[in-house]
Design an enzyme around this catalytic site. Structure first.
Site, short mmCIF file in Angstrom:
data_model
loop_
_atom_site.label_atom_id
_atom_site.label_comp_id
_atom_site.label_asym_id
_atom_site.label_seq_id
_atom_site.Cartn_x
_atom_site.Cartn_y
_atom_site.Cartn_z
N TYR A 120 40.43 18.99 -13.53
CA TYR A 120 40.13 18.36 -14.81
C TYR A 120 41.25 18.60 -15.80
O TYR A 120 41.69 17.68 -16.52
CB TYR A 120 38.82 18.93 -15.35
CG TYR A 120 38.42 18.40 -16.71
CD1 TYR A 120 37.87 17.13 -16.85
CD2 TYR A 120 38.58 19.18 -17.85
CE1 TYR A 120 37.49 16.65 -18.09
CE2 TYR A 120 38.20 18.71 -19.10
CZ TYR A 120 37.67 17.45 -19.21
OH TYR A 120 37.30 16.98 -20.46
N LYS A 177 43.75 15.89 -17.85
CA LYS A 177 43.86 15.83 -19.30
C LYS A 177 45.29 16.10 -19.78
O LYS A 177 45.75 15.52 -20.78
CB LYS A 177 42.88 16.82 -19.94
CG LYS A 177 41.42 16.39 -19.81
CD LYS A 177 41.19 15.03 -20.48
CE LYS A 177 39.77 14.57 -20.39
NZ LYS A 177 39.55 13.27 -21.08
N SER A 190 40.66 18.69 -23.77
CA SER A 190 39.90 19.94 -23.74
C SER A 190 40.86 21.11 -23.85
O SER A 190 42.02 21.02 -23.43
CB SER A 190 39.10 20.04 -22.44
OG SER A 190 38.64 21.35 -22.22
N SER A 191 40.38 22.20 -24.38
CA SER A 191 41.22 23.40 -24.49
C SER A 191 41.54 24.00 -23.12
O SER A 191 42.40 24.88 -23.02
CB SER A 191 40.54 24.46 -25.36
OG SER A 191 39.28 24.82 -24.83
N CYS A 192 40.89 23.52 -22.05
CA CYS A 192 41.21 24.04 -20.72
C CYS A 192 42.58 23.57 -20.23
O CYS A 192 43.03 23.99 -19.16
CB CYS A 192 40.14 23.66 -19.71
SG CYS A 192 40.13 21.92 -19.25
N HIS A 245 27.66 23.02 -19.37
CA HIS A 245 28.52 24.04 -19.95
C HIS A 245 27.69 25.23 -20.42
O HIS A 245 26.45 25.21 -20.39
CB HIS A 245 29.31 23.44 -21.11
CG HIS A 245 30.37 22.48 -20.67
ND1 HIS A 245 30.24 21.12 -20.78
CD2 HIS A 245 31.59 22.69 -20.09
CE1 HIS A 245 31.32 20.52 -20.30
NE2 HIS A 245 32.15 21.45 -19.87
#
Length: 350
Positions: A137, A141, A108-110, A180
């Site tokens: 999270y 990742k 994920s871009s997070c 989301h």
């Protein structure tokens, strides 16, 4: 990658995994392998090892994960970090041991810092602090990205780490406690449209399919305890934050195309971390206007600035993927319309 290769999709019933399955099947890949969570617990290492030894996949798409929005991440960080670490560690190690030819790990871009230069390049990973609301999270990742990198370096594996931007589409999660931003908007605007029409029966039907309506949303819809609409003329849509943060949105079918594109070309190229997105962003308020237009709600939007905005801006630098010959094709308007149509179709099953 040959049409007869065995391809394991971990998380095949989720939004991303199901999109990858549709994309592979549409291209003629027939030897697809998957298991439900009841059939295979991906957090149990011995079970995962046995599954890989039995099926011996040639390629893997690792789409299985525990995911959720700001509220879910902030409320259950221990579950998010444990479950995601366990799933990805077990699958990546089993893939190495069984000699999987190529693997796509989806993150994920997070994973990138909260106050990151924009657009976000892959080189910005681990350069400053993460957004606290989804730190657990993101750390899980990031560990997966680094595991891919170090297994590639030490063992010569072909593990690609693809980091998608914000996703939406078919098989999305519309529960308002943990969804989301875009699916939450679709449901809120749909409920507001029903409330403005005084259609309590349709609202109850929606709750039966998608789950309860939080108290703050019920108040904005003027619903009582029985979900009867008290004042249709006063119905509004309540959204978190100020509406000023900027976000990039990508339809999940475009991500699935990117995954298959990497698998088909990846064996010729050195594996690496690759951003997957559109390279374009908009404010949350602009996104809300698009959803309102598609759904057809004509009432007001109320921004609750007591709730967190999250990261101020997130748009990805997608030049690495572009250089591999890939570009997304689904516009936001078309994507939201398709997602809303799927949402409505699900309601017809009730």
């Amino acid at each position: 990658m040959n049409k007869t290769d065995t391809i394991y999709i971990a998380g095949h019933r989720g939004m991303v995994g199901s999109a990858c399955r549709r994309q592979l099947e549409s291209r003629g890949y027939a030897n697809l392998v998957f298991r439900t969570s009841r059939e295979l617990d991906l957090t149990r290492q011995a079970d995962v090892e046995a599954f890989f030894a039995e099926t011996r996949p040639d390629h893997v798409i690792l789409a299985a994960a525990k995911v959720g929005g700001i509220l879910a991440n902030a409320t259950h960080p221990a579950e998010f970090i444990y479950t995601n670490l366990a799933i990805q560690t077990n699958i990546l190690h089993a893939a190495y041991r069984q000699g999987v030819r190529s693997l796509v790990f989806l993150g994920s871009s997070c994973i990138y810092p909260k106050f990151c230069p924009q657009p976000i390049s892959e080189e910005y990973l681990l350069t400053s602090d993460l957004e606290k609301t989804n730190e657990a999270y993101a750390i899980a990742k990031i560990a997966g990205v680094k595991m891919c990198e170090h297994y590639n370096g030490q063992y010569g594996t072909k593990f690609w780490a693809l980091m998608p931007t914000n996703l939406y589409g078919e098989n999305d999660h519309f529960g308002l406690e943990g969804s989301h931003v875009l699916p939450a908007m679709i449901r809120k605007f749909h409920l507001a449209k029903l409330a403005a029409a005084g259609d309590a029966d349709a609202i109850r039907n929606d709750v039966e399919r998608w789950g309860s309506i939080p108290q703050d949303v019920r108040e904005s819809l003027t619903l009582d305890d029985t979900l009867e609409v008290q004042d249709p003329a006063a119905v509004a849509v309540r959204l978190w934050g100020t509406g000023t943060p900027r976000r990039e949105m990508m339809h999940v079918d475009d991500l699935a195309r990117a995954c298959v594109h990497v698998l088909e070309r990846g064996e010729e190229l050195p594996p690496q971390l690759v951003n997957v997105g559109t390279g374009q962003d908009m404010t949350i308020a602009e996104l809300a206007d698009t959803v309102r237009r598609v759904v057809g709600f004509e009432g007001p939007i109320v921004w609750d600035d007591t709730k967190p905005d999250g990261t101020p801006r997130k748009v990805l630098d997608v030049s690495r993927l572009t250089a591999m010959g890939y570009a997304p094709s689904i516009t936001l308007e078309d994507g939201v319309a398709g997602s809303y149509a799927w949402y409505l179709a699900e309601l017809r099953w009730i």
